[in-house]
Enzyme design. Structure first.
Site, PDB file in Angstrom:
ATOM      1  N   THR A 106      -9.663 135.316  79.823  1.00 15.92           N
ATOM      2  CA  THR A 106     -11.196 135.795  80.383  1.00 15.92           C
ATOM      3  C   THR A 106     -12.433 135.047  80.410  1.00 15.92           C
ATOM      4  OG1 THR A 106     -10.346 138.290  79.675  1.00 15.92           O
ATOM      5  CG2 THR A 106     -12.946 137.729  80.049  1.00 15.92           C
ATOM      6  N   GLY A 138     -10.047 137.054  71.659  1.00 14.47           N
ATOM      7  CA  GLY A 138      -9.770 137.609  70.379  1.00 14.47           C
ATOM      8  C   GLY A 138      -9.212 136.387  69.632  1.00 14.47           C
ATOM      9  N   GLU A 185      -6.319 145.152  79.907  1.00 18.27           N
ATOM     10  CA  GLU A 185      -4.953 145.411  80.385  1.00 18.27           C
ATOM     11  C   GLU A 185      -5.303 146.258  81.746  1.00 18.27           C
ATOM     12  OE1 GLU A 185      -2.108 144.350  79.819  1.00 18.27           O
ATOM     13  OE2 GLU A 185      -2.846 143.608  77.751  1.00 18.27           O
TER      14      GLU A 185
END
Lengths: 700, 700
Positions: A156, A195, A453
């Site tokens: 991302t 993350g 997702e």
């Protein structure tokens, strides 16, 4: 005095709530069970899982690094530290106990603290394993498996989430040095939300647009996004390597232990071997690019992830219902309006909140939705395995249906679960707002599931496209064998054969036939598809014009799947049939799920002409009757889900019903209680001293 | 380099997002306005309010004690401290600038940090002012107004929230000492959730069950709950007085700056004067109790509070829509499926997320709901003033209708606003999850509105009871003048006269008559009331059996009020009619509100037979068309609400559209970025050092 001497404020020994205790109230509830909760639990999870859980639970709940009792008092920084400590300790325990991957999964579920290593353990390792050639397995995968390098998965960007093809980070091959140059061309290209990237990872798998020289004139040509391994920090000193700007992106609604991060790469050079090259190839000498063969397993992986999301949503629903149902059985408020006075003329005592029909209407649906998702999650796993097996035989026929359904189900189940957490929290009244209740933080931590997702609103387009395609194919030739291959094609064919079908029920008793609901939900999904397809193919409306219709189609199709899988179990599951008491209560749960869902979506059943107004009234009455029918079984049913207190981490949902003492202990732990504050308007100093230990009561 | 030298991580100068800037995109949106946002703003708020706001805004947004930029990085304790500092400074500024109560209200709205003095300023002072006799005004009210004592309002207990009559704390009068003994008999009786009690207040108004000796035998008799002033702490040393156990109840989902607290009173003795005695009386000598006359203004106060809740909900909706609409105008993702390639053969550029119909369907309803609540909030204030004026003439006829409607509207508007915040947050995709977006924390802080001042699910019973009563009265004598007195009685009479009415529209154009919707919502509310009343009065069903029906009735009645007030403005508001461009856009907003709400609730319109399936299809199409029609006006419309950036405190909703740089600044502020962490599995030490200042880029 209480033995908790370290607490800044103590309360008197033996100080207990007035009236019947929570423990006693739950005992009374449990005595009403019409079935064995333990038998239902075994039916849901199977023995293997329960044995694994009972082996691992005592280890994790007694591990100081996994303590949950102090988390809500911590600052975000301390939560990150707590998570990092937990992740290290999890690796240590895995080694000490020789835990399998399944064991670790169960331990992580129970500990329920997604933290610094979360993406290392999932996407980083998964990508290395699936996309590396043999040399890369040695170079990257093995050290990662041994936690010698800690990684993250950087896809991302600040300006691009859903649209992976639009990523802006570049990886340009330079044949002279046999290296790739990773570059962040602008602010919108910064890797973002990654993350573990913020403070933890020393390596990243970076998805970047590959540029390689064109054969003829050497001009750079864009080849699409591919994964590259990029070192970020010195593994020992933890200092960033040159050309990398990396930081944590700051606090979020939840996920405080995870350091979602951002990175800027300023012409970072990495060697050729860092291009994960299992499926595509860049010739080291010439830089010639060879496109990957179509990655046939990608759809399978997505289906597998989504089946897991549905199974997880099931547990979220069960947890939420457990907290709300137990608390509402302990909480009493107001006497029933119609209750008679007691024989000695006193006012009737207060009623358990669980007795109120409007409360039942809010917290029983999540309970029965959990069972619905259970059967569908199971069916998705079966379908996934079947489609993988077929794939290996070169048979692609199952893939499209399984994939399309998994998109709609991911969308529906995450929206359903997130809404349920909040509905259950509100049903806990004021105390639901305290973090001690466990639902407010569960909500905050669960929310990303709705967005990642595949955004749960956007993703419905995948299901919609498939439904359009299936209906076009049926309309073209309704006798083709392809149109009998799966449930979707079958129900669309049935609709095309008889678009004016009517719901066949007249009496409440008719509703005890599960097939009634299967047919109804199938008809509605097909009706919505037919209506939208007419707009697309005949009126030639734009795709954007139809996005609401498509979302409704996807929801309807997914609800059909939930109803159908649940109904099949009620009608044909042999294990269930062999346990009459469990079968009986599951049947009630099915009926409530089907009636409630149909009532919620009634306008579409009515608009198609399938349902008549009188039938809708019947359906609503039946829904209310089923809530009352479920009432005495509510606590036994949540007991059957067997969510351990350690997992719930909720003062309100405790198995022993000792709600009020747990709320008081939560207050005693608040660090603010150690300080006395200065409220004088004209004095800047905010603190005037420390509280002087134990207060009041015994000193009077 | 950037000039923000104190930030641990810096990013390169001139580093900007690729593509059209957010600022430019919003400029383009603003150029499309079909009306003057400033004119609409003046119409909504009136000049007086806007002048006040523009006078106060520069003071509060430049005040360091009111800074919002660091809040999300703070621990809960530091948030409490920040709030206490803010509350003290607010008092100082009020004195410095000679602010009126209205000025302070506007300042507090803009600062938007409910904190330590919140309940002192509201319920504590309000109760003292309304319930004190002259001596008590001198003794308590004046020092409280001067902040010489800081108070809280202690009603809720651990075991009792909604049911005030069930409170357990006792106040027993002892004629010998002319004092009351305040006592907490058990854990469930602990005062709980009391704002400001945890660390701040030195006094409390405690609601306790009064016990006084009975005339005949001196036996103690319970007289019901009354307010008592109880000193808690030494005003200087801030030490707790004997017999009091007081603490903060720990962290909540939101409201971190407020120290909600708990108290145990162990036979605390207070003098007779501390009984707030304006309405009831305990004779000091004999202890003889004189019951209060009915407090006729209580209903009025509740109506006033609820009108304020509706007005506040309006601003929450406007804020949420502002953030989501501006961000979705700046965010671009995917090219339109049907978009043609550009002339030079390149792919079409990515579309603004605001162009997607499914996004519009999620974030435009909150915008038009804000206008709907605006008109109804205004009408509630008018009705409140009229009923107060009538009360002073001894006329109680207006009271019941105004009060019943205010219950339903409180319920509907708080549920509507809370759901809208979350829907808007989700529509912001991944970045909506960052606290920098402003909506996640707004949601957490807004949630108590759903539960307090009458739980929004439970409270619907008040509206239901009134609707039952009205319909019974109409059925008994539909020509009685009482049954023509207000809108409710009128629409119920119309329904009773013609229960089988049908919606009269056939073409989309028919829907441009607002009266169509007024009649439809009136018919539905009456239909639901009639159906439920039949169950109650003929089938003799229990009240509990009907709670779902009653909640639906209350919602339907409240939606009728929203539609009706909005429609009346479109049809008859002269000020609006005098501004044609504003009138035009408000008409579109009304139509969308009415169509959207009717579609959402369609099953009840269909089930009553009022709406036919074909009409429902027409309604859905019209709703989608209206979303598209509103699209170009969305940014101008949120601009009209004029929520200052300081209030929004949102990286996503900024008026200048500079979203991405603001997200980056938020990341730069995260304190975790100052530390380097140790990820070695076998080393307990978590930190390895400090980050070495500026990274990368210029150093390469």
């Amino acid at each position: 005095m209480s033995s908790s001497d370290h607490l800044p404020v103590q309360i008197p020994d033996g100080f207990a709530p007035l009236g019947t205790s929570g423990t006693r109230l739950l005992e009374i509830e449990r005595a009403k069970a019409s079935f064995s909760p333990a038998e239902l639990r075994e039916y849901i999870y199977g023995n293997e899982y329960l044995e694994r859980q009972s082996r691992i639970l005592p280890i994790v709940e007694n591990e100081p690094a996994f303590d949950k009792s102090q988390i809500h008092y911590m600052s975000r920084g301390d939560k990150y530290r707590h998570g990092l400590r937990k992740d290290k300790r999890m690796v240590q325990l895995t080694r000490e106990h020789g835990w399998s991957a399944e064991d670790v999964k169960v331990a992580e579920e129970l500990v329920d603290m997604p933290a610094a290593f979360g993406l290392h353990n999932s996407m980083f390792l998964k990508t290395l394993r699936s996309q590396s050639n043999d040399e890369q397995q040695e170079l990257f995968t093995k050290p990662a498996e041994n936690f010698e390098i800690i990684g993250c998965y950087a896809q991302t960007e600040l300006g691009h989430g859903s649209n992976v093809q639009g990523l802006e980070t570049t990886a340009t091959y330079r044949p002279e040095t046999k290296s790739f140059i990773i570059n962040t061309p602008g602010m919108s290209s910064m890797k973002w939300w990654i993350g573990g990237l913020g403070r933890t990872a020393d390596h990243a798998v970076v998805m970047a647009q590959l540029y390689t020289p064109d054969g003829k004139d050497g001009k750079l040509v864009k080849r699409g996004p591919f994964p590259f391994v990029v070192p970020l920090r010195d593994r020992k000193t933890r200092e960033l390597l040159p050309g990398r700007t990396v930081m944590d992106i700051g606090p979020k609604a939840g996920y405080p232990m995870t350091d979602n991060g951002t990175a800027i790469f300023n012409n970072v050079e990495i060697p050729h071997i860092n291009f994960l090259a299992k499926f595509a190839n860049v010739d080291p000498e010439s830089g010639r690019f060879t496109a990957p063969k179509h990655d046939k397993v990608a759809y399978g992986t997505m289906t597998f992830i989504r089946a897991n999301i549905v199974q997880q949503a099931r547990m979220i629903l069960a947890r939420s219902a457990t907290v709300a149902i137990r608390y509402c059985a302990v909480r009493r408020q107001f006497a029933d309006r119609d209750a008679p006075q007691t024989d000695d003329g006193r006012k009737p005592s207060e009623s358990q909140v669980l007795n109120y029909l409007l409360v039942q209407a809010r917290i029983f649906p999540p309970l029965v939705q959990a069972f619905a998702l259970h059967y569908t999650g199971r069916a998705m796993m079966t379908a996934y395995n079947a489609s993988q097996a077929a794939l290996e035989e070169g048979d692609f026929s199952l893939l499209a249906d399984v994939h399309a359904s998994s998109s709609g189900l991911k969308s529906l189940s995450t929206i359903m679960a997130s809404n349920a957490i909040e509905e259950c929290r509100r049903a806990c009244g004021g105390h639901g707002y305290s973090l001690s209740g466990g639902l407010a933080s569960l909500y905050a931590d669960y929310l990303p599931q709705v967005t990642w997702e595949g955004d749960s609103y956007m993703i419905s387009q995948q299901t919609g496209r498939y439904l359009f395609k299936t209906m076009r194919s049926v309309l073209a030739d309704r006798n083709s064998p392809a149109n009998k291959a799966n449930d979707t094609a079958q129900y669309i064919t049935r609709y095309v054969d008889n678009p004016n079908a009517k719901a066949p029920f007249k009496y409440a008793g008719d509703l005890s036939d599960p097939q009634i609901f299967v047919d109804a939900f199938a008809h509605r999904a097909a009706y919505l598809t037919a209506t939208a397809l007419r707009k697309r193919d005949i009126e030639k409306r734009t795709w954007n014009d139809l996005l609401i219709d498509i979302f409704r189609m996807s929801t309807a199709h997914s609800q059909f799947i939930l109803v159908n899988n649940f109904a099949q179990a009620i009608m044909h599951d042999e294990e269930l049939a062999s346990k009459p008491a469990v079968h009986r209560i599951m049947t009630t749960c099915f009926e409530l799920f089907a009636c409630y869902t149909m009532d919620t979506e009634a306008s579409e059943f009515l608009s198609s002409g399938y349902l008549q107004p009188k039938q809708h009234e019947l359906l609503r009455s039946r829904t209310h009757a089923l809530l009352a029918e479920l009432r005495p079984q509510a606590v036994p049913l949540v007991d059957a889900w067997g969510c351990p207190d350690y997992l719930l981490n909720s003062a309100l949902g405790r198995a022993d019903g000792n709600v009020y003492p747990a709320l008081v202990r939560f207050a005693q732990g608040e660090p603010l209680n150690e300080t006395r504050f200065n409220v004088a308007i004209d004095e800047d100093e905010l603190e005037v001293g420390k509280e002087q230990g134990v207060r009041a009561w015994t000193k009077l």
